[in-house]
Design a protein around this motif. Sequence first.
Motif, PDB file in Angstrom:
ATOM      1  N   ARG A  95       0.819  -1.213   0.000  1.00  0.00           N
ATOM      2  CA  ARG A  95       0.000   0.000   0.000  1.00  0.00           C
ATOM      3  C   ARG A  95       0.852   1.262   0.000  1.00  0.00           C
ATOM      4  NH1 ARG A  95      -2.952   0.577   5.421  1.00  0.00           N
ATOM      5  NH2 ARG A  95      -0.863   1.317   5.951  1.00  0.00           N
ATOM      6  N   ASP A  96       1.940   1.251   0.785  1.00  0.00           N
ATOM      7  CA  ASP A  96       2.695   2.480   1.059  1.00  0.00           C
ATOM      8  C   ASP A  96       3.971   2.643   0.244  1.00  0.00           C
ATOM      9  OD1 ASP A  96       0.771   2.591   3.030  1.00  0.00           O
ATOM     10  OD2 ASP A  96       2.156   2.328   4.706  1.00  0.00           O
ATOM     11  N   ARG A  97       4.628   1.535  -0.126  1.00  0.00           N
ATOM     12  CA  ARG A  97       5.996   1.649  -0.615  1.00  0.00           C
ATOM     13  C   ARG A  97       6.233   1.074  -2.017  1.00  0.00           C
ATOM     14  NH1 ARG A  97       9.896  -0.456   4.082  1.00  0.00           N
ATOM     15  NH2 ARG A  97      11.416   0.621   2.738  1.00  0.00           N
ATOM     16  N   ILE A  98       5.226   0.366  -2.546  1.00  0.00           N
ATOM     17  CA  ILE A  98       5.383  -0.301  -3.837  1.00  0.00           C
ATOM     18  C   ILE A  98       4.256   0.115  -4.772  1.00  0.00           C
ATOM     19  CG2 ILE A  98       5.076  -2.556  -4.954  1.00  0.00           C
ATOM     20  CD1 ILE A  98       6.730  -3.775  -2.708  1.00  0.00           C
ATOM     21  N   LEU A 123      -6.878   4.408   0.618  1.00  0.00           N
ATOM     22  CA  LEU A 123      -6.401   3.347   1.517  1.00  0.00           C
ATOM     23  C   LEU A 123      -5.362   3.880   2.497  1.00  0.00           C
ATOM     24  CD1 LEU A 123      -6.084   0.413  -1.034  1.00  0.00           C
ATOM     25  CD2 LEU A 123      -7.842   0.706   0.702  1.00  0.00           C
ATOM     26  N   LEU A 124      -4.598   4.888   2.052  1.00  0.00           N
ATOM     27  CA  LEU A 124      -3.591   5.490   2.920  1.00  0.00           C
ATOM     28  C   LEU A 124      -4.188   6.508   3.891  1.00  0.00           C
ATOM     29  CD1 LEU A 124      -0.696   6.061   0.345  1.00  0.00           C
ATOM     30  CD2 LEU A 124      -0.629   4.552   2.330  1.00  0.00           C
ATOM     31  N   GLY A 125      -5.458   6.859   3.691  1.00  0.00           N
ATOM     32  CA  GLY A 125      -6.093   7.840   4.563  1.00  0.00           C
ATOM     33  C   GLY A 125      -5.645   9.266   4.289  1.00  0.00           C
ATOM     34  N   VAL A 126      -5.225   9.544   3.052  1.00  0.00           N
ATOM     35  CA  VAL A 126      -4.782  10.892   2.695  1.00  0.00           C
ATOM     36  C   VAL A 126      -5.997  11.826   2.684  1.00  0.00           C
ATOM     37  CG1 VAL A 126      -3.761  12.291   0.843  1.00  0.00           C
ATOM     38  CG2 VAL A 126      -2.867   9.989   1.334  1.00  0.00           C
ATOM     39  N   ALA A 128      -8.757  14.672   1.783  1.00  0.00           N
ATOM     40  CA  ALA A 128      -9.392  14.899   0.481  1.00  0.00           C
ATOM     41  C   ALA A 128      -8.679  15.959  -0.353  1.00  0.00           C
ATOM     42  CB  ALA A 128     -10.851  15.280   0.684  1.00  0.00           C
ATOM     43  N   ASP A 129      -8.307  17.086   0.255  1.00  0.00           N
ATOM     44  CA  ASP A 129      -7.658  18.153  -0.505  1.00  0.00           C
ATOM     45  C   ASP A 129      -6.332  17.690  -1.086  1.00  0.00           C
ATOM     46  OD1 ASP A 129      -9.746  19.787   0.068  1.00  0.00           O
ATOM     47  OD2 ASP A 129      -8.708  21.011   1.561  1.00  0.00           O
ATOM     48  N   GLU A 130      -5.544  17.012  -0.274  1.00  0.00           N
ATOM     49  CA  GLU A 130      -4.262  16.503  -0.757  1.00  0.00           C
ATOM     50  C   GLU A 130      -4.464  15.421  -1.804  1.00  0.00           C
ATOM     51  OE1 GLU A 130      -0.181  14.279   0.826  1.00  0.00           O
ATOM     52  OE2 GLU A 130      -1.621  15.066   2.287  1.00  0.00           O
ATOM     53  N   ARG A 131      -5.494  14.577  -1.590  1.00  0.00           N
ATOM     54  CA  ARG A 131      -5.828  13.531  -2.558  1.00  0.00           C
ATOM     55  C   ARG A 131      -6.095  14.144  -3.924  1.00  0.00           C
ATOM     56  NH1 ARG A 131      -9.655  10.950   0.847  1.00  0.00           N
ATOM     57  NH2 ARG A 131     -11.323  11.650  -0.494  1.00  0.00           N
ATOM     58  N   ASP A 132      -6.940  15.170  -3.937  1.00  0.00           N
ATOM     59  CA  ASP A 132      -7.307  15.810  -5.206  1.00  0.00           C
ATOM     60  C   ASP A 132      -6.072  16.361  -5.920  1.00  0.00           C
ATOM     61  OD1 ASP A 132      -9.926  15.228  -4.620  1.00  0.00           O
ATOM     62  OD2 ASP A 132     -10.444  17.258  -3.958  1.00  0.00           O
ATOM     63  N   GLU A 133      -5.194  16.984  -5.150  1.00  0.00           N
ATOM     64  CA  GLU A 133      -3.990  17.581  -5.724  1.00  0.00           C
ATOM     65  C   GLU A 133      -3.061  16.524  -6.305  1.00  0.00           C
ATOM     66  OE1 GLU A 133      -0.123  19.918  -3.941  1.00  0.00           O
ATOM     67  OE2 GLU A 133      -2.095  20.472  -3.160  1.00  0.00           O
ATOM     68  N   ARG A 134      -2.861  15.435  -5.560  1.00  0.00           N
ATOM     69  CA  ARG A 134      -1.932  14.405  -6.014  1.00  0.00           C
ATOM     70  C   ARG A 134      -2.486  13.618  -7.199  1.00  0.00           C
ATOM     71  NH1 ARG A 134       0.375  11.689  -0.504  1.00  0.00           N
ATOM     72  NH2 ARG A 134       1.229  10.196  -2.018  1.00  0.00           N
TER      73      ARG A 134
END
Length: 241
Positions: A95-98, A123-126, A128-134
């Motif tokens: 989930r986090d590193r691969i 799944l990482l719990g990021v 919403a605002d950061e999710r949208d940006e990434r």
Amino acid sequence: MTDPTDTQASAAPILRGRQLTRVFGEGATRVEACSGVDVDVRQGELVVIRGRSGSGKTTLLNLLAAVDRPTSGSVWLGELELSAATEDELVRVRRDRIGFVFQGFGLIPVLSATENVELPLRLLGVPADERDERVARALEDVGLTGHAAQRPPEMSGGQQQRVGIARAIVSEPEVLFADEPTGQLDSMTAAATMDLLVTLVRQRGTAAVVTTHDPLLVARADRVLELHDGRVVDETHPAAG
């Protein structure tokens, strides 16, 4: 001036495989699909695994990516021994590193490109605002900003593979794995996909391990491991030449 190839060669590997062996079946049906393989992969390095069908390249990729466990030998991602990790630890690593790019795209048909790419971040719990940006940045990186709302059935094979790549890189993995990423694409789309993978590795400094038959991608690799009957029989450095 320092040669970047020398710097890369001297860097400690982020991914290490030692004496990797994977056996399937027993007795008359016993097959040693991978046999005593050693692999080092460094940041910013593109390593290609190639060989004929049945040579063991997908088996080796799955062992390195913690999709499967070796019968013997070990895999290390940084300081974590993946081959000895618990299932909970492996879930976190995947989930986090691969990041993993599948030949068959592996997208959810009812979700838009944005929603497919967003899944790892949820799944990482990021937030919403950061999710949208990434997600927006990942889709821009693969040239799909204008297709964000489309679902996989509405997209070409090349566009679907680009969504798969965006999903694999959105969580900023330490290692990107790709299993025959151009295998289902026409030659022009395959070339564009290869350009994208190479650019992402070079610009982001991500380590990448790719299985492929494609000679154009092989020619752009930092290292190529040739497998035959589960063993590495040759190692070349095309990009250095």
